[in-house]
Design an enzyme around this catalytic site. Structure first.
Site, PDB file in Angstrom:
ATOM      1  N   ARG A  40      -0.529  -8.724  13.590  1.00  0.00           N
ATOM      2  CA  ARG A  40      -1.043  -7.769  12.587  1.00  0.00           C
ATOM      3  C   ARG A  40      -1.943  -8.476  11.575  1.00  0.00           C
ATOM      4  O   ARG A  40      -2.968  -7.946  11.161  1.00  0.00           O
ATOM      5  CB  ARG A  40       0.127  -7.077  11.873  1.00  0.00           C
ATOM      6  CG  ARG A  40       0.840  -6.074  12.768  1.00  0.00           C
ATOM      7  CD  ARG A  40       2.233  -5.754  12.265  1.00  0.00           C
ATOM      8  NE  ARG A  40       2.248  -4.973  11.047  1.00  0.00           N
ATOM      9  CZ  ARG A  40       3.347  -4.744  10.330  1.00  0.00           C
ATOM     10  NH1 ARG A  40       4.514  -5.240  10.721  1.00  0.00           N
ATOM     11  NH2 ARG A  40       3.288  -4.015   9.243  1.00  0.00           N
ATOM     12  N   ARG A  55      11.250  -1.043  11.105  1.00  0.00           N
ATOM     13  CA  ARG A  55      10.173  -0.814  12.056  1.00  0.00           C
ATOM     14  C   ARG A  55      10.169  -1.849  13.168  1.00  0.00           C
ATOM     15  O   ARG A  55      10.417  -3.025  12.928  1.00  0.00           O
ATOM     16  CB  ARG A  55       8.823  -0.830  11.317  1.00  0.00           C
ATOM     17  CG  ARG A  55       8.502   0.513  10.700  1.00  0.00           C
ATOM     18  CD  ARG A  55       7.357   0.490   9.747  1.00  0.00           C
ATOM     19  NE  ARG A  55       6.197  -0.271  10.174  1.00  0.00           N
ATOM     20  CZ  ARG A  55       5.097  -0.366   9.447  1.00  0.00           C
ATOM     21  NH1 ARG A  55       5.007   0.261   8.287  1.00  0.00           N
ATOM     22  NH2 ARG A  55       4.085  -1.090   9.864  1.00  0.00           N
ATOM     23  N   ARG A  68      12.033  -5.396   4.992  1.00  0.00           N
ATOM     24  CA  ARG A  68      11.787  -3.981   4.684  1.00  0.00           C
ATOM     25  C   ARG A  68      12.733  -3.034   5.422  1.00  0.00           C
ATOM     26  O   ARG A  68      13.060  -3.227   6.586  1.00  0.00           O
ATOM     27  CB  ARG A  68      10.347  -3.618   5.045  1.00  0.00           C
ATOM     28  CG  ARG A  68      10.077  -2.112   4.950  1.00  0.00           C
ATOM     29  CD  ARG A  68       8.635  -1.772   5.005  1.00  0.00           C
ATOM     30  NE  ARG A  68       7.938  -2.292   6.158  1.00  0.00           N
ATOM     31  CZ  ARG A  68       6.624  -2.223   6.306  1.00  0.00           C
ATOM     32  NH1 ARG A  68       5.879  -1.673   5.371  1.00  0.00           N
ATOM     33  NH2 ARG A  68       6.055  -2.691   7.386  1.00  0.00           N
ATOM     34  N   LYS A 120       0.836  -1.206   0.000  1.00  0.00           N
ATOM     35  CA  LYS A 120       0.000   0.000   0.000  1.00  0.00           C
ATOM     36  C   LYS A 120       0.872   1.257   0.000  1.00  0.00           C
ATOM     37  O   LYS A 120       0.673   2.170  -0.799  1.00  0.00           O
ATOM     38  CB  LYS A 120      -0.925   0.020   1.236  1.00  0.00           C
ATOM     39  CG  LYS A 120      -1.776  -1.231   1.379  1.00  0.00           C
ATOM     40  CD  LYS A 120      -2.670  -1.182   2.615  1.00  0.00           C
ATOM     41  CE  LYS A 120      -1.936  -1.194   3.945  1.00  0.00           C
ATOM     42  NZ  LYS A 120      -1.227  -2.450   4.254  1.00  0.00           N
ATOM     43  N   ARG A 155      -9.685   0.695   8.806  1.00  0.00           N
ATOM     44  CA  ARG A 155      -9.264  -0.660   9.158  1.00  0.00           C
ATOM     45  C   ARG A 155     -10.329  -1.397   9.949  1.00  0.00           C
ATOM     46  O   ARG A 155     -10.144  -2.551  10.287  1.00  0.00           O
ATOM     47  CB  ARG A 155      -8.022  -0.561  10.032  1.00  0.00           C
ATOM     48  CG  ARG A 155      -6.726  -0.926   9.315  1.00  0.00           C
ATOM     49  CD  ARG A 155      -5.633  -0.658  10.314  1.00  0.00           C
ATOM     50  NE  ARG A 155      -4.433  -1.374  10.091  1.00  0.00           N
ATOM     51  CZ  ARG A 155      -3.373  -0.887   9.461  1.00  0.00           C
ATOM     52  NH1 ARG A 155      -3.402   0.301   8.907  1.00  0.00           N
ATOM     53  NH2 ARG A 155      -2.283  -1.602   9.374  1.00  0.00           N
TER      54      ARG A 155
HETATM   55  P1  AP5 Z   1       4.931  -1.606   1.810  1.00  0.00           P
HETATM   56  O1  AP5 Z   1       4.545  -0.803   0.613  1.00  0.00           O
HETATM   57  O2  AP5 Z   1       5.701  -0.919   2.884  1.00  0.00           O
HETATM   58  O3  AP5 Z   1       3.635  -2.368   2.388  1.00  0.00           O
HETATM   59  P2  AP5 Z   1       2.374  -1.801   3.154  1.00  0.00           P
HETATM   60  O4  AP5 Z   1       1.160  -2.470   2.606  1.00  0.00           O
HETATM   61  O5  AP5 Z   1       2.362  -0.308   3.175  1.00  0.00           O
HETATM   62  O6  AP5 Z   1       2.687  -2.423   4.574  1.00  0.00           O
HETATM   63  P3  AP5 Z   1       2.641  -1.800   6.023  1.00  0.00           P
HETATM   64  O7  AP5 Z   1       3.424  -2.731   6.901  1.00  0.00           O
HETATM   65  O8  AP5 Z   1       3.058  -0.358   6.047  1.00  0.00           O
HETATM   66  O9  AP5 Z   1       1.129  -1.932   6.335  1.00  0.00           O
HETATM   67  P4  AP5 Z   1       0.476  -1.975   7.669  1.00  0.00           P
HETATM   68  O10 AP5 Z   1      -0.931  -1.795   7.249  1.00  0.00           O
HETATM   69  O11 AP5 Z   1       0.739  -3.132   8.544  1.00  0.00           O
HETATM   70  O12 AP5 Z   1       1.204  -0.794   8.486  1.00  0.00           O
HETATM   71  P5  AP5 Z   1       0.719   0.637   8.941  1.00  0.00           P
HETATM   72  O13 AP5 Z   1       1.896   1.520   8.958  1.00  0.00           O
HETATM   73  O14 AP5 Z   1      -0.497   1.062   8.210  1.00  0.00           O
HETATM   74  O15 AP5 Z   1       5.741  -2.898   1.305  1.00  0.00           O
HETATM   75  C1  AP5 Z   1       6.281  -3.816   2.218  1.00  0.00           C
HETATM   76  C2  AP5 Z   1       7.625  -4.345   1.670  1.00  0.00           C
HETATM   77  O16 AP5 Z   1       7.374  -5.083   0.480  1.00  0.00           O
HETATM   78  C3  AP5 Z   1       8.613  -3.240   1.298  1.00  0.00           C
HETATM   79  O17 AP5 Z   1       9.917  -3.639   1.631  1.00  0.00           O
HETATM   80  C4  AP5 Z   1       8.464  -3.091  -0.236  1.00  0.00           C
HETATM   81  O18 AP5 Z   1       9.675  -2.688  -0.847  1.00  0.00           O
HETATM   82  C5  AP5 Z   1       8.078  -4.511  -0.642  1.00  0.00           C
HETATM   83  N1  AP5 Z   1       7.149  -4.533  -1.773  1.00  0.00           N
HETATM   84  C6  AP5 Z   1       6.096  -3.700  -2.004  1.00  0.00           C
HETATM   85  N2  AP5 Z   1       5.478  -4.032  -3.147  1.00  0.00           N
HETATM   86  C7  AP5 Z   1       6.131  -5.110  -3.655  1.00  0.00           C
HETATM   87  C8  AP5 Z   1       5.954  -5.919  -4.822  1.00  0.00           C
HETATM   88  N3  AP5 Z   1       4.964  -5.686  -5.683  1.00  0.00           N
HETATM   89  N4  AP5 Z   1       6.826  -6.933  -5.026  1.00  0.00           N
HETATM   90  C9  AP5 Z   1       7.823  -7.190  -4.143  1.00  0.00           C
HETATM   91  N5  AP5 Z   1       8.062  -6.462  -3.022  1.00  0.00           N
HETATM   92  C10 AP5 Z   1       7.219  -5.435  -2.777  1.00  0.00           C
HETATM   93  O19 AP5 Z   1       0.234   0.334  10.449  1.00  0.00           O
HETATM   94  C11 AP5 Z   1       1.144   0.047  11.476  1.00  0.00           C
HETATM   95  C12 AP5 Z   1       0.402  -0.046  12.807  1.00  0.00           C
HETATM   96  O20 AP5 Z   1      -0.206   1.232  13.106  1.00  0.00           O
HETATM   97  C13 AP5 Z   1      -0.775  -1.040  12.855  1.00  0.00           C
HETATM   98  O21 AP5 Z   1      -0.341  -2.356  13.140  1.00  0.00           O
HETATM   99  C14 AP5 Z   1      -1.636  -0.424  13.969  1.00  0.00           C
HETATM  100  O22 AP5 Z   1      -1.101  -0.702  15.238  1.00  0.00           O
HETATM  101  C15 AP5 Z   1      -1.498   1.069  13.704  1.00  0.00           C
HETATM  102  N6  AP5 Z   1      -2.511   1.581  12.760  1.00  0.00           N
HETATM  103  C16 AP5 Z   1      -2.288   2.148  11.547  1.00  0.00           C
HETATM  104  N7  AP5 Z   1      -3.436   2.515  10.964  1.00  0.00           N
HETATM  105  C17 AP5 Z   1      -4.427   2.172  11.834  1.00  0.00           C
HETATM  106  C18 AP5 Z   1      -5.843   2.283  11.779  1.00  0.00           C
HETATM  107  N8  AP5 Z   1      -6.476   2.816  10.709  1.00  0.00           N
HETATM  108  N9  AP5 Z   1      -6.555   1.812  12.836  1.00  0.00           N
HETATM  109  C19 AP5 Z   1      -5.938   1.270  13.928  1.00  0.00           C
HETATM  110  N10 AP5 Z   1      -4.591   1.138  14.030  1.00  0.00           N
HETATM  111  C20 AP5 Z   1      -3.842   1.580  12.985  1.00  0.00           C
END
Ligand code: AP5
Length: 214
Positions: free
Chosen positions: A172, A161, A127, A13, A88
């Site tokens: 997660r 992270r 990552r 994402k 979410r």
């Molecule tokens: P990346 O693009 O970083 O993936 P992502 O989907 O953004 O993953 P996140 O880990 O950021 O998602 P998340 O939803 O768990 O975390 P968030 O920060 O929102 O890609 C990942 C890796 O894969 C990278 O190394 C990239 O290079 C590689 N990659 C990407 N595309 C690829 C491809 N096509 N092929 C190969 N490799 C590829 O949330 C973190 C925490 O915050 C949550 O756990 C929660 O505690 C809190 N939080 C955040 N939002 C909320 C909410 N709305 N409600 C409640 N808690 C929340």
């Protein structure tokens, strides 16, 4: 155009949102980034969410809805918003719908990025992120350049992270399947959902998103 990128942790994402920011001048609203920023600012809210995030659980709805409300009310994005990691839960989805209506905005596309769990483990544990600009790297698919400089901003500091461990990822993923995946049905019923294969190479995923948006 306002869109949601929906998918499990590591679906890509953030990677795709950054491309849309560059290519379409959209504004990325990542609740994960906002919460990480709050953690480092030393506020009471930041302290409250730190342990929850490190475990891999979801932060409470009122906190994240408040963060999104603040951003949406603060200004207008000409190119539109990309909601990354929000909503979410069903409560967050309802709140977003109400907020957009209040602000006279529409939700144009919800793009579900489908990736299997095995690939997610590899992606998450490999990552790294540029500490200066947030550019996302991966040990295997997009390694940090050999000269140690970020390709985007030339920065030299990279971070991993605290919740990018196999243990936190299990929590997660559980949170995703229990609390977030019901949104797939929610947006399908609203005729807003489009699903794409997030397992493809980054450029191919970007192409699929582009086709949805046009
Ligand atoms: P990346 O693009 O970083 O993936 P992502 O989907 O953004 O993953 P996140 O880990 O950021 O998602 P998340 O939803 O768990 O975390 P968030 O920060 O929102 O890609 C990942 C890796 O894969 C990278 O190394 C990239 O290079 C590689 N990659 C990407 N595309 C690829 C491809 N096509 N092929 C190969 N490799 C590829 O949330 C973190 C925490 O915050 C949550 O756990 C929660 O505690 C809190 N939080 C955040 N939002 C909320 C909410 N709305 N409600 C409640 N808690 C929340």
């Amino acid at each position: 155009m306002n869109i949601i990128l929906l998918g499990p942790p590591g679906a890509g994402k953030g990677t795709q949102a950054r491309r849309l920011v560059d290519e379409r001048k959209m504004i990325q609203l990542s609740t994960g980034d906002m919460l990480r920023e709050a953690r480092t600012s030393g506020t009471e809210m930041g302290e409250k969410v730190a342990a929850v995030m490190d475990r891999g659980d979801l932060v409470t709805d009122d906190i994240v809805i408040g963060l999104i409300r603040e951003k949406l009310e603060a200004g207008d994005a000409e190119g539109g918003y990309i909601f990354d990691g929000f909503p979410r839960t069903l409560a967050q989805a309802d709140a977003l719908g109400q907020l957009l209506t209040e602000l006279n905005k529409t939700l144009d596309h919800v793009i579900e990025m489908q990736v299997d769990d095995e690939a997610l483990v590899t992606r998450i544990t490999g990552r790294a992120t540029c500490a200066n600009c947030g550019e996302v790297y991966h040990d295997a698919t997009k390694p940090i350049p050999a000269d140690g400089h970020c390709t985007n901003c030339n920065g030299t500091e990279f971070t991993r992270r605290a919740d990018d461990t196999e243990e936190a990822l299990r929590t997660r993923l559980l949170a995703y399947y229990k609390q977030t995946s019901p949104l797939i049905g929610y947006y399908y019923a609203k005729d807003a959902l489009e699903s794409i294969d997030g397992l493809k190479a980054m450029d191919e995923v970007a192409g699929a998103i582009s086709r949805v948006l046009s």
